[in-house]
Design an enzyme around this catalytic site. Sequence first.
Site, PDB file in Angstrom:
ATOM      1  N   LYS A  54      -9.397   3.861 -27.495  1.00 27.75           N
ATOM      2  CA  LYS A  54     -10.237   2.938 -27.281  1.00 27.75           C
ATOM      3  C   LYS A  54      -9.909   1.918 -26.120  1.00 27.75           C
ATOM      4  CE  LYS A  54      -8.014   0.010 -30.689  1.00 27.75           C
ATOM      5  NZ  LYS A  54      -8.046  -0.562 -32.231  1.00 27.75           N
ATOM      6  N   ARG A 152     -12.663  -8.065 -42.257  1.00 29.49           N
ATOM      7  CA  ARG A 152     -12.996  -7.821 -40.822  1.00 29.49           C
ATOM      8  C   ARG A 152     -14.026  -6.984 -40.906  1.00 29.49           C
ATOM      9  NH1 ARG A 152      -9.648  -5.680 -35.716  1.00 29.49           N
ATOM     10  NH2 ARG A 152      -9.933  -3.834 -36.974  1.00 29.49           N
ATOM     11  N   TYR A 274       2.634 -22.984  -6.924  1.00 28.64           N
ATOM     12  CA  TYR A 274       1.619 -23.917  -7.609  1.00 28.64           C
ATOM     13  C   TYR A 274       2.378 -24.888  -8.600  1.00 28.64           C
ATOM     14  CZ  TYR A 274      -2.641 -21.468  -5.901  1.00 28.64           C
ATOM     15  OH  TYR A 274      -3.812 -21.109  -5.356  1.00 28.64           O
ATOM     16  N   MET A 327      -3.192 -15.810  -9.012  1.00 26.69           N
ATOM     17  CA  MET A 327      -3.973 -15.031  -9.089  1.00 26.69           C
ATOM     18  C   MET A 327      -3.754 -13.955  -8.588  1.00 26.69           C
ATOM     19  SD  MET A 327      -8.037 -15.152  -8.202  1.00 26.69           S
ATOM     20  CE  MET A 327      -8.472 -16.429  -9.056  1.00 26.69           C
TER      21      MET A 327
HETATM   22  C1  LIG Z   1      -6.880   0.223 -32.961  1.00 26.73           C
HETATM   23  C2  LIG Z   1      -6.912   1.014 -34.198  1.00 26.73           C
HETATM   24  C3  LIG Z   1      -6.049   1.762 -34.414  1.00 26.73           C
HETATM   25  C4  LIG Z   1      -4.850   2.159 -33.566  1.00 26.73           C
HETATM   26  O1  LIG Z   1      -3.822   0.966 -33.793  1.00 26.73           O
HETATM   27  P1  LIG Z   1      -2.433   0.839 -33.161  1.00 26.73           P
HETATM   28  O2  LIG Z   1      -1.740  -0.335 -33.935  1.00 26.73           O
HETATM   29  O3  LIG Z   1      -2.488   0.899 -31.689  1.00 26.73           O
HETATM   30  O4  LIG Z   1      -1.595   1.953 -33.443  1.00 26.73           O
HETATM   31  C5  LIG Z   1      -6.205   2.486 -35.591  1.00 26.73           C
HETATM   32  N1  LIG Z   1      -6.945   2.311 -36.430  1.00 26.73           N
HETATM   33  C6  LIG Z   1      -8.159   1.283 -36.087  1.00 26.73           C
HETATM   34  C7  LIG Z   1      -9.221   1.173 -37.124  1.00 26.73           C
HETATM   35  C8  LIG Z   1      -8.176   0.530 -35.010  1.00 26.73           C
HETATM   36  O5  LIG Z   1      -8.948  -0.294 -34.843  1.00 26.73           O
END
Ligand SMILES: *Cc1c(COP(=O)(O)O)cnc(C)c1O
Length: 389
Positions: A54, A152, A274, A327
């Site tokens: 992802k 969640r 800065y 930046m």
């Molecule tokens: C992002 C995610 C993972 C992977 O998690 P990591 O901590 O990066 O290994 C696994 N399961 C779900 C549901 C996630 O949202």
Amino acid sequence: MTSAYPGRMWTLSPGKNIPLSARSVLSVDLGALRANWAKLNQVSGRAECAGVVKADAYGLGLEPIARALTNEGCKTFFVATIDEGRRARMVQPGATIYILDGLLPGAETNYTGFDLKPVLSSLAEIRDWAAYSRSRGRRLPAAIHIDTGMNRMGLPESEVEQLAAEPGLLDNFEVCLIVSHLACADEPGNAMNEMQRQRFEYLRAKLPPAPASLANSGGTFLGNGYHFDLVRPGIALYGGRAHETGPNLMKSVVTCAARIMQVRDVGVGASIGYGATYRVQRPSRIATIGVGYADGFLRALSVGTGEAGPVGFIGDYPVPIVGRVSMDFITVDVTDVPPEMTRRGAWVEVMGPRITVDDLTDKAGTIGYELLTRLGQRVHRVYEDGGRT
Ligand SMILES: *Cc1c(COP(=O)(O)O)cnc(C)c1O
């Protein structure tokens, strides 16, 4: 080649695999990535090892990462969004692809059109998928996410019970995986892990049998009891730390470097950048390099006078960051580096095997996940695959 060690690459490659116009580069070592997947696959024993890609594979580039994982034997991928799922499908025609977002109302055809499996997260989503499957006259595949303590995503216990009381609903589609997610897997000693593991066993027993998955990277290292049928590592594939304590067994995958734009001599008491937050304590040479917070190099990595900040490298010479991250630029102290190595255009490694994502984010008060996923599109990506070691 054994790693993306920059000493070689940065000095030799501009004009070859790195365009001369690139001011910053992210080098992704696909051999190390594949070795990390193989390691996780070994640790997970009989469970299948998937890959979580992802957020553009945690900022590293979904397509090349997914291809490399497939070459190593990975068959199942998790992404967050439908768009990411489509991208994964374009490069992985044969893979199983799950969408962690679940089912967006009305978007059903987007899943079937690209053979994507939603991770259904509520009874409402389950009802919609069941209705859609009925309308298509097919038992369409999906996973079910049950909540074991995150509060969640996923079905709470009350919805699991409702679902169990309506078995006909699940006859409409194919439940290919039952998923839950650990809240504290990065803390191996946290009692929440065992609590969630037991809750997962308890809740999934209320549903018809299906393959199960609980572990992210951290969970994969919590032992066999957490593996079930499939593990879902993300961060560990990319070399990030799975547990907050103990050694990181993963290979470094990411190296980031930026070029020197300008070098100047400054006298004692001169301020840098800065806010004039950093004042020079000795006659110094300061290099300005082409990476800043717009590239994802967090502004929280700024260093004031007397503070110990992150340290980059030119070859084997450490170069401390001084002053604020702006930046487009950061400034580093190159006083102790031979001048011929600090010419305009020379590369400074700001993240890699010797200054890891976790080193940087510990200093910035955040986590490797955030730094990686924020790496900007101005940073030129290069992919190396020297094979596994
Ligand atoms: C992002 C995610 C993972 C992977 O998690 P990591 O901590 O990066 O290994 C696994 N399961 C779900 C549901 C996630 O949202």
